[in-house]
Design a protein around this motif. Structure first.
Motif, PDB file in Angstrom:
ATOM      1  N   ILE A   1      46.461  59.120   0.524  1.00 57.13           N
ATOM      2  CA  ILE A   1      45.494  58.436  -0.331  1.00 57.13           C
ATOM      3  C   ILE A   1      45.818  56.950  -0.354  1.00 57.13           C
ATOM      4  N   GLY A   2      44.831  56.121  -0.047  1.00 53.28           N
ATOM      5  CA  GLY A   2      45.081  54.687   0.039  1.00 53.28           C
ATOM      6  C   GLY A   2      45.902  54.361   1.277  1.00 53.28           C
TER       7      GLY A   2
ATOM      8  N   ALA B   1      46.336  66.492  12.036  1.00 48.36           N
ATOM      9  CA  ALA B   1      46.984  66.916  10.789  1.00 48.36           C
ATOM     10  C   ALA B   1      47.074  65.809   9.740  1.00 48.36           C
ATOM     11  N   TYR B   2      46.726  64.592  10.124  1.00 48.69           N
ATOM     12  CA  TYR B   2      46.795  63.460   9.188  1.00 48.69           C
ATOM     13  C   TYR B   2      45.390  63.086   8.732  1.00 48.69           C
ATOM     14  N   TYR B   3      45.211  63.017   7.406  1.00 48.45           N
ATOM     15  CA  TYR B   3      43.952  62.596   6.801  1.00 48.45           C
ATOM     16  C   TYR B   3      44.228  61.372   5.936  1.00 48.45           C
ATOM     17  N   GLY B   4      43.711  60.228   6.358  1.00 46.09           N
ATOM     18  CA  GLY B   4      43.887  59.007   5.578  1.00 46.09           C
ATOM     19  C   GLY B   4      42.576  58.616   4.927  1.00 46.09           C
ATOM     20  N   ILE B   5      42.610  58.351   3.616  1.00 43.71           N
ATOM     21  CA  ILE B   5      41.404  57.903   2.922  1.00 43.71           C
ATOM     22  C   ILE B   5      41.698  56.581   2.220  1.00 43.71           C
ATOM     23  N   ASP B   6      40.669  55.775   2.061  1.00 41.21           N
ATOM     24  CA  ASP B   6      40.824  54.486   1.387  1.00 41.21           C
ATOM     25  C   ASP B   6      39.466  54.062   0.827  1.00 41.21           C
ATOM     26  N   ILE B   7      39.492  53.325  -0.283  1.00 38.23           N
ATOM     27  CA  ILE B   7      38.243  52.836  -0.856  1.00 38.23           C
ATOM     28  C   ILE B   7      37.699  51.631  -0.088  1.00 38.23           C
TER      29      ILE B   7
END
Length: 259
Positions: free
Chosen positions: A102-103, A121-127
């Motif tokens: 997250i971020g 396998a990696y999930y990156g999220i950002d606003i």
């Protein structure tokens, strides 16, 4: 024992602290004034916090993506990313895990995680869509395209687009340090749903042992007890990570698991 020093009692929002700080650091007065002017303008245009901070990130990323994620130099960017990676791989992260970051920013730590984990396998999220464009440049620079990571912009932290009980590790470095309590509460209210059995969620925060406060609604300082109680309100167990305090990073850390 947790570190206890005068810095943990400082209220950085108080006028007396600002006067003392300006007297000791006169060269920072002009940059701070410019930041105040910019942030005031952005707050007038974006009334909710996430929209406001997205605009802050757009402005900062346009100047320097590394500084936008809190790294004063490329060397510091590399060092902080490696520090996060080393800590997690010695505290539970394994190559077969699925991870939600997250971020994720411009993959300061993410590029280490992506290289370590299996494909997809990696999930990156950002606003911030702007910082995610920089993240794609990082993927190319480190030749990580074959790991096909997921990089997704998000408007909130409800995590509603992610599946139930899916992630073994959830990570949020320097996210809650820029978030009001309502945003942290939203994340903690929903993160348990996406955590697999036995999963953990590590997050960092700016700690105070005095009055909780913020500076320009960009930097938020919380007592450990506040965040632990908030996690427990959502059926989660929270533990202050004592050994993280020994590392040169400037923030504190809590690990959350299902209770």
């Amino acid at each position: 024992m947790r570190r206890k020093n005068a810095a943990l009692l400082v209220n950085r929002a108080s006028l007396s602290h600002k006067i003392r700080y300006a007297a000791r650091n006169p060269a920072r007065i002009a940059p701070h004034a410019r930041r105040v002017a910019r942030d005031t303008w952005l707050r007038l245009r974006h009334r909710d916090h996430v929209s406001y901070y997205r605009a802050v990130m757009a402005s900062d990323t346009a100047r320097d993506p590394d500084k936008a994620v809190g790294s004063a130099s490329r060397a510091r960017w590399r060092a902080l990313g490696e520090m996060q990676f080393t800590y997690l791989t010695t505290h539970g992260l394994r190559p077969e895990h699925r991870m939600l970051d997250i971020g994720c920013g411009n993959l300061r730590a993410g590029r280490w995680f992506i290289d370590y984990l299996g494909p997809g396998a990696y999930y990156g999220i950002d606003i911030s869509p702007d910082i995610l464009v920089s993240a794609k440049h990082t993927l190319v620079a480190y030749g990580l395209q074959d790991k096909v990571p997921h990089l997704t912009p998000t408007r909130d932290l409800t995590l509603d687009f992610l599946p139930d009980a899916y992630f073994d590790v959830v990570h949020a470095h320097s996210v809650f340090s820029h978030s009001p309590l309502s945003v942290i509460d939203e994340c903690l209210a929903h993160v348990g749903r996406v955590m697999a059995p036995g999963a953990f969620f590590d997050f960092t925060f700016d700690r105070t042992e005095g009055r909780e406060h913020h500076v320009l609604r960009e930097d938020f300082y919380y007592r450990t007890e506040t965040l632990v109680a908030l996690a427990e309100r959502h059926g989660l167990r929270a533990r202050f990570e004592e050994d993280w305090e020994k590392l040169p990073h400037g923030q504190s850390r809590i690990r959350v698991t299902a209770s």
